[in-house]
Structures are given as structure tokens and as C-alpha cells.
Enzyme design. Structure first.
Site, short mmCIF file in Angstrom:
data_model
loop_
_atom_site.label_atom_id
_atom_site.label_comp_id
_atom_site.label_asym_id
_atom_site.label_seq_id
_atom_site.Cartn_x
_atom_site.Cartn_y
_atom_site.Cartn_z
CG ASP A 105 -1.61 -1.28 1.44
OD1 ASP A 105 -2.57 -1.39 0.50
OD2 ASP A 105 -1.25 -2.17 2.13
CG HIS A 133 -3.11 -5.30 2.46
ND1 HIS A 133 -2.45 -4.53 1.81
CD2 HIS A 133 -3.75 -6.37 1.60
CE1 HIS A 133 -2.58 -5.29 0.40
NE2 HIS A 133 -3.22 -6.31 0.54
C1 LMR Z 1 -3.48 -6.55 -3.13
O1 LMR Z 1 -3.46 -5.50 -2.27
O2 LMR Z 1 -3.16 -6.28 -4.24
C2 LMR Z 1 -4.05 -7.90 -2.56
O3 LMR Z 1 -3.79 -7.98 -1.17
C3 LMR Z 1 -5.31 -8.22 -2.91
C4 LMR Z 1 -5.84 -9.39 -2.31
O4 LMR Z 1 -7.09 -9.39 -1.92
O5 LMR Z 1 -5.18 -10.38 -2.61
#
Ligand code: LMR
Length: 260
Positions: A105, A133
Site C-alpha cells: 500500500d 492492508h
Molecule cells: C492486493 O492488495 O493486491 C492484494 O492484497 C489483494 C488481495 O485481496 O489479494
């Protein structure tokens, strides 16, 4: 030559590990002169159904076999919860040795700000990812800076659009994981592996002066967050130990310039 360190990658047959292993082997995480003893672990496919229980097994294995100063990064979602479960089942290992990944992120937020300003990603620093996250995180550019002409300028000043910073920017970063899944029909792998390498490299080598990074860590009660939950916070790292950074939340968006 330095003593080898043991690096265990779980979910090693998965798509994130596939991109991560190269970085580990090439020395871009722990350094080119650091020999590593790489252990790859995976589980029989059917076990994948109960993710939380998986993390229980891994916690128990760490408790039994790992050195007590092991550094654990949990990437599998829900990463904060999984890190807490893993730590819970490894009571002999200090809680601060378990972290969850919000670096993906952070990298996305840095990239979005850099693109808006028109500079390369490495020029943007000190974006904070608060909380979780993905969709329930809060990406915060209030303390972020952009390097220009050897001076760190506030990102808020360089962008000069608080509505974008508090609106579209936040939403784009929160929804980026879902957007990648919609486009690829798979979750992000290379960027997640890059973020995992960045997270571990900073934990290993420390953060640069005047810079912090975000990690999901066990809360010490800072910012009024309940103790002992895993929460993404800004940290600085030295000698393989992180310290939670206490930024002033009540300051208006950073408006001053300061030397890098
Ligand atoms: C991401 O942020 O790309 C992944 O964590 C999304 C996910 O749900 O796997």
C-alpha cells in the site's frame, strides 16, 4: 564471509513467492555479501481452505523450531489478523518479531503521489499507511515529502489539491488490490513480492535518516489504538528493531520545507 542466515519462505509454490525468491537469491533483500540458507515451505493444496488455521500451524512451527530473534513478515490476507494468530501460537517469540505487510500500500501510495507531481517514485517519502492492508487502510500524505533540488518539500504543497489528497487518492490506494484482481483475474504478485523484499530489507538494514516506513506491528497503545492488535503504523528501524514514530496528527498538512 558473513555467517549464513536462514530465510524461510512459506507459500513457496505460490505466485508471490515466485517473484520473491529471485530477489532473495540475488541479494537485493539481505545484501549481496550475505549468504542465505533458503528454506521453501508449502502445504498440501487442500489445507489452503482454512487460512487462519494455517497460520496457527506456522506459529506453532516457529515456536518450536525458529530462533527467538526470528523476524516474521505475514503477507497472506487478512495479513494483520494472520500475523496476530501466528504470534499467538508462538508465545516463546517476542510479539514485536511478527509484522504484517502494508508496504504494498505504501509503494502504491508513493507511486500515485509521484505520478501526480511528475517525479520518480524514489523522490516521495514518508507516506503513512494507517491500520490495515487494502480497503480498510488509510493512506496519509500529510507528512509526506518530495525531494526537489536537494530539499524536501511537503507533498501537500507540491500537489496543492487537498480535495484530491483526501478523496480520490485515498480511495484509489484502498481499492488498488481489487482493481488488480479485476484486471488480472488474479491478485498482484510481482508488486507484492517487491513490497515483501522492501519490508524485509528495511527491517534488516534499517531506515534512512529522516525517513519512516509503514508496517503492521503489534500496537503498544500509541495513537489510542488498543494494545496488542496488529495495526499499520509509521516506524523507523535501527539495529533490526523498529520504533513507532509519533507524528503530530493535529498539525495541519505539512507546509514547511526542510533539508534532506
Ligand atoms: C492486493 O492488495 O493486491 C492484494 O492484497 C489483494 C488481495 O485481496 O489479494
Amino acid at each position: 564471509m558473513a555467517k549464513p542466515i536462514t530465510v524461510v519462505v512459506t507459500g513457496a509454490a505460490g505466485q508471490i513467492a515466485y517473484s520473491l525468491l529471485y530477489q532473495l537469491a540475488a541479494g537485493s533483500v539481505f545484501g549481496e555479501d550475505q549468504p542465505i540458507d533458503l528454506r521453501l515451505l508449502d502445504i498440501p493444496p487442500m489445507m489452503g481452505v482454512l487460512e487462519g488455521v494455517i497460520f496457527k500451524v506456522q506459529g506453532e512451527a516457529l515456536d518450536k523450531f525458529a530462533k527467538k530473534d526470528v523476524k516474521v513478515l505475514v503477507v497472506g490476507n487478512p495479513a494483520n489478523t494472520n500475523a496476530l494468530i501466528c504470534s499467538h501460537y508462538a508465545p516463546s517469540i517476542p510479539k514485536e518479531n511478527f509484522t504484517a505487510m502494508t508496504r504494498l500500500d505504501q509503494n502504491r501510495a508513493q507511486a500515485a503521489l509521484a505520478s501526480r507531481i511528475g517525479v520518480s517514485v524514489d523522490k516521495v517519502k514518508n507516506v503513512i499507511i494507517w491500520g490495515n492492508h487494502s480497503s480498510t487502510q488509510y493512506p496519509d500524505a500529510a507528512h509526506a515529502t518530495v525531494d526537489k533540488d536537494c530539499v524536501a518539500h511537503p507533498v501537500s504543497k507540491a500537489i496543492n489539491d487537498d480535495a484530491w489528497l483526501n478523496g480520490e487518492f485515498v480511495e484509489t490506494i484502498q481499492k488498488r488490490g481489487a482493481a488488480v484482481i479485476a484486471a488480472r483475474k488474479m491478485s498482484s504478485a510481482m508488486s507484492a513480492a517487491k513490497a515483501a523484499g522492501d519490508h524485509m530489507r528495511d527491517w534488516w538494514f534499517g531506515t534512512k535518516s529522516n525517513q519512516f516506513v509503514s508496517m503492521g506491528v503489534v500496537s503498544d497503545g500509541s495513537y489510542g489504538i488498543p494494545k496488542d492488535v496488529v495495526f499499520s503504523l509509521p516506524v523507523t528501524i535501527k539495529d533490526k528493531k523498529y520504533t513507532i514514530v509519533q507524528v503530530n496528527l493535529y498539525l495541519p498538512l505539512l507546509k514547511e520545507f526542510h533539508p534532506i
